[in-house]
Design a protein around this motif. Structure first.
Motif, PDB file in Angstrom:
ATOM      1  N   PHE A   3       0.938  -1.582   0.194  1.00  0.00           N
ATOM      2  CA  PHE A   3      -0.375  -0.269   0.203  1.00  0.00           C
ATOM      3  C   PHE A   3       0.451   1.489   0.311  1.00  0.00           C
ATOM      4  O   PHE A   3       2.069   1.329   0.638  1.00  0.00           O
ATOM      5  CB  PHE A   3      -0.813  -0.128   1.478  1.00  0.00           C
ATOM      6  N   LEU A   4       0.418   2.275  -0.452  1.00  0.00           N
ATOM      7  CA  LEU A   4       0.833   3.853  -0.778  1.00  0.00           C
ATOM      8  C   LEU A   4      -0.046   4.233   0.486  1.00  0.00           C
ATOM      9  O   LEU A   4      -1.470   4.685   0.398  1.00  0.00           O
ATOM     10  CB  LEU A   4       1.043   3.928  -1.680  1.00  0.00           C
ATOM     11  N   ASN A   5       1.059   4.593   1.304  1.00  0.00           N
ATOM     12  CA  ASN A   5      -0.077   5.159   2.688  1.00  0.00           C
ATOM     13  C   ASN A   5       0.002   6.990   2.497  1.00  0.00           C
ATOM     14  O   ASN A   5       0.804   7.325   3.087  1.00  0.00           O
ATOM     15  CB  ASN A   5       0.433   4.889   4.241  1.00  0.00           C
ATOM     16  N   VAL A   6      -1.502   7.268   2.960  1.00  0.00           N
ATOM     17  CA  VAL A   6      -1.442   8.742   2.559  1.00  0.00           C
ATOM     18  C   VAL A   6      -1.452   9.491   4.001  1.00  0.00           C
ATOM     19  O   VAL A   6      -2.066   9.510   4.941  1.00  0.00           O
ATOM     20  CB  VAL A   6      -2.457   9.503   2.109  1.00  0.00           C
ATOM     21  N   GLN A   7      -0.195  10.201   4.570  1.00  0.00           N
ATOM     22  CA  GLN A   7      -0.210  10.460   5.790  1.00  0.00           C
ATOM     23  C   GLN A   7      -0.875  12.365   5.746  1.00  0.00           C
ATOM     24  O   GLN A   7      -1.407  12.732   7.219  1.00  0.00           O
ATOM     25  CB  GLN A   7       1.245  10.769   5.830  1.00  0.00           C
ATOM     26  N   GLN A   8      -0.593  13.132   4.844  1.00  0.00           N
ATOM     27  CA  GLN A   8      -1.092  14.111   4.785  1.00  0.00           C
ATOM     28  C   GLN A   8      -1.036  14.175   2.988  1.00  0.00           C
ATOM     29  O   GLN A   8      -0.665  13.478   2.125  1.00  0.00           O
ATOM     30  CB  GLN A   8       0.050  15.507   4.772  1.00  0.00           C
ATOM     31  N   ILE A   9      -2.410  15.057   2.693  1.00  0.00           N
ATOM     32  CA  ILE A   9      -2.415  15.390   1.358  1.00  0.00           C
ATOM     33  C   ILE A   9      -3.200  16.952   0.919  1.00  0.00           C
ATOM     34  O   ILE A   9      -3.867  17.208   1.841  1.00  0.00           O
ATOM     35  CB  ILE A   9      -3.814  14.556   0.926  1.00  0.00           C
ATOM     36  N   GLY A  62       2.262  16.197  -0.764  1.00  0.00           N
ATOM     37  CA  GLY A  62       1.147  15.735   0.812  1.00  0.00           C
ATOM     38  C   GLY A  62       2.872  14.895   1.517  1.00  0.00           C
ATOM     39  O   GLY A  62       3.734  14.567   0.632  1.00  0.00           O
ATOM     40  N   SER A  63       2.052  13.867   1.702  1.00  0.00           N
ATOM     41  CA  SER A  63       3.350  13.100   2.977  1.00  0.00           C
ATOM     42  C   SER A  63       2.865  11.488   2.506  1.00  0.00           C
ATOM     43  O   SER A  63       1.912  11.212   2.905  1.00  0.00           O
ATOM     44  CB  SER A  63       3.638  13.873   4.722  1.00  0.00           C
ATOM     45  N   PHE A  64       4.010  10.635   2.142  1.00  0.00           N
ATOM     46  CA  PHE A  64       3.268   9.219   1.600  1.00  0.00           C
ATOM     47  C   PHE A  64       4.634   8.645   2.516  1.00  0.00           C
ATOM     48  O   PHE A  64       5.516   8.309   2.795  1.00  0.00           O
ATOM     49  CB  PHE A  64       3.248   9.094   0.340  1.00  0.00           C
ATOM     50  N   SER A 103       7.848  13.179   1.485  1.00  0.00           N
ATOM     51  CA  SER A 103       7.083  15.071   1.167  1.00  0.00           C
ATOM     52  C   SER A 103       6.986  15.484  -0.076  1.00  0.00           C
ATOM     53  O   SER A 103       8.110  16.154  -0.810  1.00  0.00           O
ATOM     54  CB  SER A 103       7.460  15.748   2.349  1.00  0.00           C
ATOM     55  N   ILE A 104       6.007  16.380  -0.313  1.00  0.00           N
ATOM     56  CA  ILE A 104       5.805  17.216  -1.601  1.00  0.00           C
ATOM     57  C   ILE A 104       5.145  18.033  -1.310  1.00  0.00           C
ATOM     58  O   ILE A 104       3.759  18.328  -0.766  1.00  0.00           O
ATOM     59  CB  ILE A 104       5.293  16.224  -2.445  1.00  0.00           C
ATOM     60  N   GLY A 105       6.051  19.559  -1.664  1.00  0.00           N
ATOM     61  CA  GLY A 105       5.176  20.690  -1.030  1.00  0.00           C
ATOM     62  C   GLY A 105       4.519  21.473  -2.055  1.00  0.00           C
ATOM     63  O   GLY A 105       3.776  20.604  -2.767  1.00  0.00           O
ATOM     64  N   ALA A 106       4.518  22.314  -2.402  1.00  0.00           N
ATOM     65  CA  ALA A 106       3.542  23.080  -2.837  1.00  0.00           C
ATOM     66  C   ALA A 106       4.362  23.445  -4.665  1.00  0.00           C
ATOM     67  O   ALA A 106       5.940  24.324  -4.468  1.00  0.00           O
ATOM     68  CB  ALA A 106       3.686  24.435  -2.685  1.00  0.00           C
ATOM     69  N   LEU A 107       4.147  23.233  -6.130  1.00  0.00           N
ATOM     70  CA  LEU A 107       4.321  23.862  -6.715  1.00  0.00           C
ATOM     71  C   LEU A 107       4.588  24.993  -7.073  1.00  0.00           C
ATOM     72  O   LEU A 107       3.755  25.624  -6.828  1.00  0.00           O
ATOM     73  CB  LEU A 107       3.343  23.689  -8.088  1.00  0.00           C
ATOM     74  N   GLN A 147      -7.596  11.771   0.902  1.00  0.00           N
ATOM     75  CA  GLN A 147      -7.322  12.579   2.189  1.00  0.00           C
ATOM     76  C   GLN A 147      -6.499  11.570   2.917  1.00  0.00           C
ATOM     77  O   GLN A 147      -6.097  10.203   2.688  1.00  0.00           O
ATOM     78  CB  GLN A 147      -9.037  11.990   2.962  1.00  0.00           C
ATOM     79  N   ILE A 148      -6.698  12.295   4.076  1.00  0.00           N
ATOM     80  CA  ILE A 148      -5.842  11.364   5.465  1.00  0.00           C
ATOM     81  C   ILE A 148      -6.147  10.233   5.372  1.00  0.00           C
ATOM     82  O   ILE A 148      -7.177  10.083   5.675  1.00  0.00           O
ATOM     83  CB  ILE A 148      -4.630  12.448   6.305  1.00  0.00           C
ATOM     84  N   GLY A 149      -5.370   9.105   5.556  1.00  0.00           N
ATOM     85  CA  GLY A 149      -5.592   8.111   6.189  1.00  0.00           C
ATOM     86  C   GLY A 149      -5.810   7.262   5.299  1.00  0.00           C
ATOM     87  O   GLY A 149      -6.036   5.706   4.685  1.00  0.00           O
ATOM     88  N   ASP A 150      -6.049   7.380   4.132  1.00  0.00           N
ATOM     89  CA  ASP A 150      -6.314   6.482   2.912  1.00  0.00           C
ATOM     90  C   ASP A 150      -4.914   5.722   2.329  1.00  0.00           C
ATOM     91  O   ASP A 150      -3.665   6.271   2.538  1.00  0.00           O
ATOM     92  CB  ASP A 150      -6.197   7.515   1.040  1.00  0.00           C
TER      93      ASP A 150
END
Length: 323
Positions: A3-9, A62-64, A103-107, A147-150
């Motif tokens: 799984f790819l876990n979504v921590q922030q999005i 987000g963060s993954f 972690s991927i920030g702002a474009l 969303q967070i937690g996906d």
């Protein structure tokens, strides 16, 4: 299962592949990526098939984390990427291991970004595609924004090297090319000259369905209601407000506003990446020219994908010899 876990999005992150085909008669538009070349490059950088599903995000990533080792790549434009705090770069691939946080920030200076994971995002296809269609709740992960937690299932991937572009994917500042029609005869010659002779500003009123342009009002001579007919990506509708509405990946498949022109397919991803508040200008070309330029763009993309550079084995940082 991996799984790819979504921590922030970010607020507009979805699962996309190359989209659905053959369902417009049923009212289902293609969906798929807003910037298809960037999407294709992301998949190529991690060794995926072109049709593999990846994440599309607008503004902020987000963060993954992951549950097994994978490769990842981020494309679309310049963005701050951190791998357990270590700086990484867009347009090349890296290893992401269990216990690490991506972690991927702002474009910067663009709107849409892409995160590809080796093996692809393996959600169940709906009507032949894994793409999310937000307007109808089809496909992707539960038919919605992430969303967070996906937890997103990841497919199996073969072994391959981490890769990088030999040179950045081109994105110039030329005018946005358009082909007149199908209802350009609803607009006077003066109005058509206004379309080509003035600047329009990309409004903040935009999403995957359409984006609005601010500028001189464009008025139809006989009013703004027509018998509904089909639309395509890039159709420029003109409602009664006179504000231009450019239809995008999740457009409605038919509409009752006159369409003065259509953005050439070669320039639609570039228009999608223009940040809100920036001015654009249109340039008229023929249908034949639009087809020739799209063919040329596709060849340039094939050449780019055929000339990706292998990074040094085991190098999870930017290789100085690659840039």
């Amino acid at each position: 299962m991996t799984f790819l876990n979504v921590q922030q999005i970010g607020p507009m992150a979805t699962v996309q592949d190359l989209g659905r085909r053959g369902l417009q008669h049923a009212g289902v538009s293609g969906s798929g990526p807003m910037d298809a070349p960037s999407f294709r490059i992301a998949n190529a950088l991690v060794g995926n098939e072109p049709s593999s599903a990846a994440l599309e995000f607008a503004g902020v990533g987000g963060s993954f984390t992951v549950s097994r080792p994978v490769r990842f790549a981020v494309t679309g434009g310049d963005v701050d990427i951190r791998l357990d705090g270590m700086k990484a770069y867009s347009w090349e691939s890296y290893d992401l291991l269990p216990g690490m946080t991506l972690s991927i920030g702002a474009l910067r200076d663009c709107v849409w970004g892409y995160l590809a994971i080796s093996g692809g995002v393996n959600v169940a296809p709906v009507l032949g595609s894994r793409s999310t269609h937000l307007g109808t709740g089809l496909g992707g992960h539960e038919g919605r924004r992430l969303q967070i937690g996906d937890r997103l299932p990841i497919g199996e991937a073969g072994a391959s090297a981490n890769l990088a572009l030999r040179q950045p994917w081109r994105r110039d500042a030329r005018p946005i090319q358009i082909v007149y029609g199908p209802q350009d005869d609803c607009f006077s010659a003066d109005v058509q000259e206004t379309l080509l002779g003035t600047l329009f500003t990309v409004s903040a009123r935009r999403d995957r369905m359409a984006q609005m342009l601010d500028g001189a009002p464009i008025r139809a001579a006989a009013g703004h209601d027509i018998v509904s007919d089909g639309t395509c990506p890039g159709s420029i509708q003109v409602p009664a407000s006179g504000r231009l509405l450019v239809l995008m990946a999740e457009r409605q498949t038919a509409g009752g506003y006159p369409k003065i022109a259509t953005v050439a397919s070669v320039d639609l991803p570039r228009l999608a990446q223009v940040v809100s508040g920036r001015a654009i200008r249109f340039a008229r070309i023929s249908q034949e020219q639009a087809e020739e330029r799209l063919i040329g763009e596709r060849q340039a993309l094939r050449d780019t994908l055929a000339n990706l550079v292998a990074k040094p084995r085991g190098d999870n940082q930017r290789g100085d010899t690659l840039h």
